[in-house]
Design an enzyme around this catalytic site. Structure first.
Site, short mmCIF file in Angstrom:
data_model
loop_
_atom_site.label_atom_id
_atom_site.label_comp_id
_atom_site.label_asym_id
_atom_site.label_seq_id
_atom_site.Cartn_x
_atom_site.Cartn_y
_atom_site.Cartn_z
N GLU A 9 0.67 -1.35 0.06
CA GLU A 9 0.13 0.11 0.08
C GLU A 9 0.97 1.39 0.12
O GLU A 9 0.48 2.33 -0.70
CB GLU A 9 -1.08 0.21 1.21
CG GLU A 9 -2.27 -0.76 1.16
CD GLU A 9 -3.06 -0.53 2.30
OE1 GLU A 9 -3.48 0.52 2.70
OE2 GLU A 9 -3.43 -1.64 2.97
N ASP A 82 -2.18 -4.18 3.45
CA ASP A 82 -2.08 -4.11 4.96
C ASP A 82 -2.86 -5.40 5.22
O ASP A 82 -3.86 -5.75 4.38
CB ASP A 82 -2.74 -3.01 5.62
CG ASP A 82 -1.96 -1.83 5.62
OD1 ASP A 82 -0.58 -1.87 5.32
OD2 ASP A 82 -2.22 -0.84 6.02
N ASP A 84 -5.63 -6.55 6.60
CA ASP A 84 -6.90 -6.45 7.35
C ASP A 84 -7.83 -6.40 6.16
O ASP A 84 -7.36 -6.72 4.85
CB ASP A 84 -7.11 -5.18 8.14
CG ASP A 84 -6.55 -3.72 7.38
OD1 ASP A 84 -6.54 -3.76 6.19
OD2 ASP A 84 -6.31 -2.81 8.12
N GLU A 86 -9.73 -4.15 4.54
CA GLU A 86 -9.37 -2.76 3.53
C GLU A 86 -8.22 -3.15 2.70
O GLU A 86 -8.31 -3.22 1.74
CB GLU A 86 -8.99 -1.47 4.24
CG GLU A 86 -10.22 -1.07 5.02
CD GLU A 86 -11.45 -0.86 4.23
OE1 GLU A 86 -11.28 -0.16 3.14
OE2 GLU A 86 -12.47 -1.25 4.55
N TYR A 299 1.81 -4.82 13.29
CA TYR A 299 0.72 -4.22 12.62
C TYR A 299 -0.26 -3.45 13.71
O TYR A 299 -0.47 -3.96 14.88
CB TYR A 299 -0.19 -4.98 11.98
CG TYR A 299 -1.11 -4.20 10.93
CD1 TYR A 299 -0.81 -3.33 10.14
CD2 TYR A 299 -2.49 -4.62 11.14
CE1 TYR A 299 -1.55 -2.64 9.25
CE2 TYR A 299 -3.37 -4.08 10.21
CZ TYR A 299 -3.12 -2.94 9.47
OH TYR A 299 -4.09 -2.34 8.70
N ARG A 301 -3.26 -2.27 13.81
CA ARG A 301 -4.91 -2.30 13.70
C ARG A 301 -5.20 -3.73 14.32
O ARG A 301 -5.22 -4.80 13.27
CB ARG A 301 -5.59 -2.22 12.47
CG ARG A 301 -5.12 -0.54 12.05
CD ARG A 301 -5.92 -0.15 10.59
NE ARG A 301 -5.92 1.40 10.18
CZ ARG A 301 -4.74 1.53 9.63
NH1 ARG A 301 -3.87 0.85 8.91
NH2 ARG A 301 -4.72 2.99 9.45
N HIS A 345 -4.56 -10.62 14.10
CA HIS A 345 -3.26 -10.09 14.28
C HIS A 345 -2.75 -10.33 15.82
O HIS A 345 -3.62 -10.02 16.58
CB HIS A 345 -2.94 -8.78 13.73
CG HIS A 345 -3.45 -8.47 12.54
ND1 HIS A 345 -3.24 -9.36 11.29
CD2 HIS A 345 -4.68 -7.76 11.89
CE1 HIS A 345 -3.92 -9.00 10.10
NE2 HIS A 345 -4.79 -8.07 10.66
#
Length: 750
Positions: A9, A82, A84, A86, A299, A301, A345
Site C-alpha cells: 500500500e 495491509d 486487514d 481494507e 501491525y 490495527r 493479528h
C-alpha cells in the site's frame, strides 16, 4: 532482472522491504485504494443483489498503468497490502486491474516489517481471501446505502451539505445522550466527615466516616453533619480492628488498537487520528542511519492481545538481563483475548527489542519516540512480575459510627518500574498514606473533626479516549475505524472538542434527534453492534453477503420512504422573537442554518439582514453565529484586547472582544505553517472580493504566499512535504494530495 513483483500500500514500505528481500523482487506501492464506488452516484444496483460498481480512482490511473507494466515481466505476483479487510479489498482490486492471467498470484501478510517475518510470508504465501473481501464489500455497501440515501433527506429537510453515516451517527447519538444525562442530572447534597487523630506513636493521621449504625454512612445535609460532629466530639475514638495483608497489582496486556489510542490520549495528549498516523510510520519503517529503514512495531490495527512465542522469549531474556530474576515470572504471561475480537493479528508490540527507544531516539521525531516508548514499555511490562504492596486497613469506632483509614506502601515495584496505566479521573482510594504503629483497643486523641459539604456530580463528558473505550465496549466500529469515527463527527461539526471534552453542537443534537425519530433501527446501538458481528461472520464464511444486505435493506427502505414524507422540515420552521430588523423594521425570527440557529429578517429575500441569536450585529459574524466570542490568547492589533473565536456564515474567524467599539477581525489559521523559507506566518482562510475562498499567509503583505486548495496539517508520505491539500472532483470525490511540484501523492478522503 526481477522476476517477482510485490505490491504494497504505502511507498514508505517499499524501501524497508527492498532492504531485506533483494534485487530479485520488484517492490511497488499502490498508495492506498485504487478503486472505489463512484462519488457522484449510489453505485449499488439494489435490484440485482446489491451489485457494486467500482471505478478506478482518477488519481490512481497512472499507478495502475505502472503496475500493469511491471506485472507483464513478473512470473510471480505477491499482493501485500495491509493485513486487514481494507487491505484485502485493495489486493482484490489490484488483481482485477493489472492482468494476472498465466501468473502465480499470492496474498502475503506482513504483521511486522522485519526480515524474518517477510521471508516467512514469502515462503508461505496465501491465496486471496474471498470471505474477508466479502466482509469488506458488505461494510462498504452498507455505508454507501445509509450515507447516500439518508443524507439527501437531511439536505431537503435541514440544510444542504449535511451527511449521515451508519456508524458515525450512532457515535453522535452516544455523545448526545451523555449530554442529555448531564442536563437532566439533579445534584444531591452530601457531607463527608473526616477525623484528624493521633495515637501513642507519630505521625497524626486522618480517618473517614464510612458507617453509621452498621450501615453505609449517608449524611444528607449540614444540620445532620453538625449534630454528628457535636455527638462525636463527646465520644472516645478507639481502634477496633487492624487488618494487614500483602496485595498485588498485575501488569496489563500489550496494546490493542483501542487501548493504544486511549493511553496515547491520556499520557501523550494525542488524538486517535494522530496516534494512528504516528503508529503507521513506526510500522512501515523508520530510517535508522546506516542500517536503513526498519519497521519498529507490529501491525497497529488489532483487537487481539496474542503475542508470538519468539517475541515472548525475547521479552523474557531482556527482563532477565536488564532487571534481574526477581522481575521475571516463572513462565511467560498469556493474556485472554476478548470473545468479540477477530484475533487476526498479534497485539501491538515492538517488532524487535534490539531497538531500545533511548538508543534510536536521534532517528525519531518527538512524537514517534514518545509513542514507540509507550508501546515498548507496555509490552515489556506485560511480561514482568506483579507489583506488591503492604496494605493496612484500620477501623476506628466512636459512638455508633465507624471511621476507616487505609495505608498502602509499595513493597516491590514489579512491572510498575516500567509502566503504569493512565487514568481519566483522579484516584481517591487513599493509597500511599503512611500510618503510625497502632494497636487494637488503643484510644486515640481527637485533634479535629472536618465536615465537608459536597454535591453529587453528573456523568462526565467524554474525552476522546473515553469515547473510544465506549465504542469498543458497545461493539461499535472496529480497530481500523475508531480514529476515523472521531475525526468524521468533528469534521462534520456534529460534535466539538473543548478543553479535551467532547460536546455535541446544536446541529449535532438536531440531526441526532431527527435520525433517532425516523431511523430508529439504524440509530440503535445494539443493532449497529450486531451488524459488526455479522461482518465478522461473513469473514469467517458463516454468513452470506447478499442475504445480509437483503435482510438489512427491506426495513431500511421503508424507513427511507417514511422519512422523506414525515421528517420535520426544519427549513420551514421558525421561532418568533421580539427583535426588529435594524435595516427595514420587519420582525426578526430564529431559523436554522448550516452553522446552527441565527436571526433572520422575515422580509427575506427582499431584506437579507441576519445576526447572531445573541443579538450580535457584527456583519462579519453574520448568519449562523451561535455563541458569544470565546476569548483566545491572540491580541487585537488595533486595541490590545483579546481576540475571540466567532462563527459566521463563512465559518470561524477571530473578532475583537471589544466589539462594537472595536470591529477588528482576523482570519482563523489552518494550523499549517507558511512554506516560504524564513517566513514565520501560517496559512489562513481568506476570501477574494467575489467571495471565493483561498488560503494565504497571515503575514501578508510582507509574505504573499497563497494557494486555492485547503491545506491539511499532514506530512506527505511520499516526498516529506510539510503539508497536504484537499482537492475535489466528481469522479474521484474528496482527495488529499501533495502540493509539491513533481510529487504524485494522492489519496481518497473517506
Amino acid at each position: 532482472m526481477p522476476n517477482s513483483l510485490i505490491i504494497v500500500e504505502s511507498p514508505t514500505k517499499v524501501k524497508t522491504i527492498k532492504k531485506y528481500l533483494g534485487s530479485e523482487f520488484d517492490v511497488r506501492a499502490s498508495v492506498g485504494h485504487v478503486k472505489d464506488l463512484p462519488g457522484s452516484a449510489l453505485g449499488i444496483d439494489i435490484e440485482h443483489d446489491f451489485s457494486p460498481t467500482y471505478e478506478v480512482l482518477e488519481a490512481k490511473k497512472k499507478v495502475i498503468a505502472e503496475l500493469k507494466k511491471a506485472a507483464k515481466t513478473a512470473d510471480t505476483i505477491y499482493l501485500a497490502p495491509d493485513p486487514d479487510r481494507e487491505g484485502e479489498a485493495i489486493a482484490w482490486h489490484i488483481a482485477d486491474e493489472i492482468g494476472t492471467k498465466g501468473k502465480q498470484v499470492y496474498r502475503v501478510l506482513f504483521n511486522d516489517l522485519t526480515k524474518n517475518t517477510m521471508l516467512a510470508a514469502i515462503k508461505n504465501p496465501l491465496p486471496l481471501d474471498r470471505n474477508r473481501y466479502e466482509a469488506q464489500q458488505t461494510r462498504r455497501i452498507l455505508d454507501r446505502l445509509v450515507g447516500y440515501q439518508i443524507s439527501p433527506i437531511l439536505w431537503n429537510k435541514v440544510q444542504y451539505g449535511l451527511s449521515a453515516g451508519r456508524v458515525q451517527s450512532v457515535a453522535v447519538r452516544i455523545v448526545c445522550e451523555r449530554e442529555q444525562e448531564i442536563l437532566n442530572f439533579k445534584p444531591e447534597e452530601y457531607w463527608n466527615i473526616t477525623a484528624a487523630l493521633e495515637g501513642a506513636n507519630p505521625p497524626p493521621f486522618e480517618a473517614k466516616l464510612v458507617k453509621i449504625g452498621g450501615k453505609k454512612a449517608k449524611v444528607g445535609d449540614g444540620t445532620q453533619a453538625a449534630w454528628l460532629v457535636e455527638t462525636l466530639k463527646k465520644s472516645a475514638f478507639t481502634v477496633s480492628g487492624i487488618e494487614s495483608k500483602e496485595t498485588k497489582r498485575n501488569p496489563l496486556p500489550p496494546f490493542t488498537t483501542s487501548k493504544l489510542q486511549q493511553e496515547a490520549s491520556r499520557w501523550l495528549h494525542f488524538s486517535p487520528k494522530k496516534t494512528m498516523m504516528v503508529a503507521q510510520k513506526l510500522y512501515e519503517g523508520i530510517e535508522l542511519g546506516k542500517e536503513g529503514p526498519v519497521g519498529l512495531i507490529t501491525y497497529m490495527r488489532t483487537d487481539s492481545v496474542r503475542v508470538a512465542g519468539e517475541a515472548l522469549s525475547e521479552a523474557r531474556t531482556f527482563i532477565q538481563d536488564v532487571y534481574g530474576k526477581d522481575f521475571l515470572p516463572a513462565k511467560a504471561k498469556v493474556y485472554a483475548t476478548s470473545e468479540k475480537a477477530q484475533d487476526a493479528h498479534e497485539a501491538i508490540r515492538p517488532s524487535s527489542l534490539a531497538y531500545r527507544p533511548a538508543e534510536i531516539k536521534q532517528h525519531l521525531s518527538s512524537d514517534q519516540f514518545r509513542l514507540y516508548q509507550l508501546i515498548w514499555n507496555r509490552f515489556v511490562a506485560s511480561q514482568m512480575n506483579p507489583a506488591l504492596y503492604d496494605q493496612t486497613i484500620v477501623d476506628i469506632t466512636a459512638a455508633d459510627c465507624l471511621f476507616q483509614v487505609r495505608g498502602t506502601v509499595l513493597k516491590f515495584a514489579g512491572f510498575t518500574i516500567l509502566y503504569t496505566e493512565g487514568k481519566d479521573t483522579d484516584d481517591e482510594n487513599g493509597n500511599g498514606k503512611n500510618l503510625p504503629k497502632l494497636s487494637e483497643k488503643e484510644v486515640l486523641r481527637l485533634l479535629e473533626l472536618k465536615p465537608e459539604q459536597h454535591f453529587t456530580q453528573p456523568p462526565p463528558r467524554f474525552t476522546e479516549a473515553m469515547l473510544v473505550r465506549e465504542l469498543e465496549e458497545k461493539g461499535i466500529g472496529r480497530p481500523s475505524t475508531y480514529a476515523a469515527i472521531l475525526s468524521t463527527i468533528q469534521e462534520r461539526k456534529y460534535v466539538k472538542l473543548e478543553q479535551a471534552r467532547i460536546h455535541p453542537t446544536d446541529l449535532g443534537i438536531l440531526v441526532n434527534e431527527l435520525l433517532v425519530q425516523n431511523f430508529a433501527k439504524i440509530m440503535d446501538v445494539e443493532f449497529t453492534a450486531s451488524m459488526e458481528n455479522q461482518l465478522d461472520l461473513i469473514e469467517e464464511g458463516k454468513l452470506n453477503r447478499i442475504d445480509t444486505l437483503k435482510e438489512f435493506y427491506t426495513p431500511f427502505e421503508k424507513d427511507l420512504k417514511n422519512a422523506a414524507k414525515k421528517m420535520r422540515n426544519i427549513k420551514k420552521e421558525f421561532e418568533p422573537t421580539d427583535e426588529v430588523c435594524d435595516k427595514c423594521g420587519a420582525p426578526m425570527v430564529i431559523r436554522w442554518g448550516r452553522n446552527g440557529r441565527f436571526m433572520a429578517c422575515t422580509k427575506y429575500p427582499e431584506c437579507k439582514n441576519t445576526s447572531n441569536v445573541n443579538g450580535d450585529k457584527n456583519g462579519n459574524g453574520g448568519a449562523g453565529a451561535q455563541a458569544e466570542a470565546k476569548a483566545t490568547d491572540i491580541v487585537c492589533e488595533k486595541c490590545g484586547k483579546p481576540m475571540g473565536l466567532k462563527e459566521g456564515r463563512f465559518g470561524k474567524f477571530l473578532g475583537c472582544t471589544g466589539y462594537p467599539e472595536c470591529k477588528s477581525t482576523m482570519p482563523l489559521s489552518t494550523g499549517v505553517a507558511c512554506p516560504e523559507e524564513g517566513c514565520k506566518g501560517s496559512l489562513a482562510e481568506k476570501r477574494t472580493k467575489k467571495g471565493k475562498s483561498f488560503y494565504g499567509c497571515s503575514k501578508y503583505p510582507s509574505c504573499k504566499y497563497a494557494i486555492w486548495d485547503r491545506p491539511i496539517a499532514e506530512e506527505c508520505p511520499q516526498c516529506g512535504s510539510k503539508f497536504l491539500v484537499e482537492k475535489y472532483n466528481r469522479k474521484t470525490g474528496r482527495m488529499k494530495a501533495c502540493p509539491k511540484e513533481g510529487c504524485t501523492f494522492k489519496e481518497a478522503i473517506s
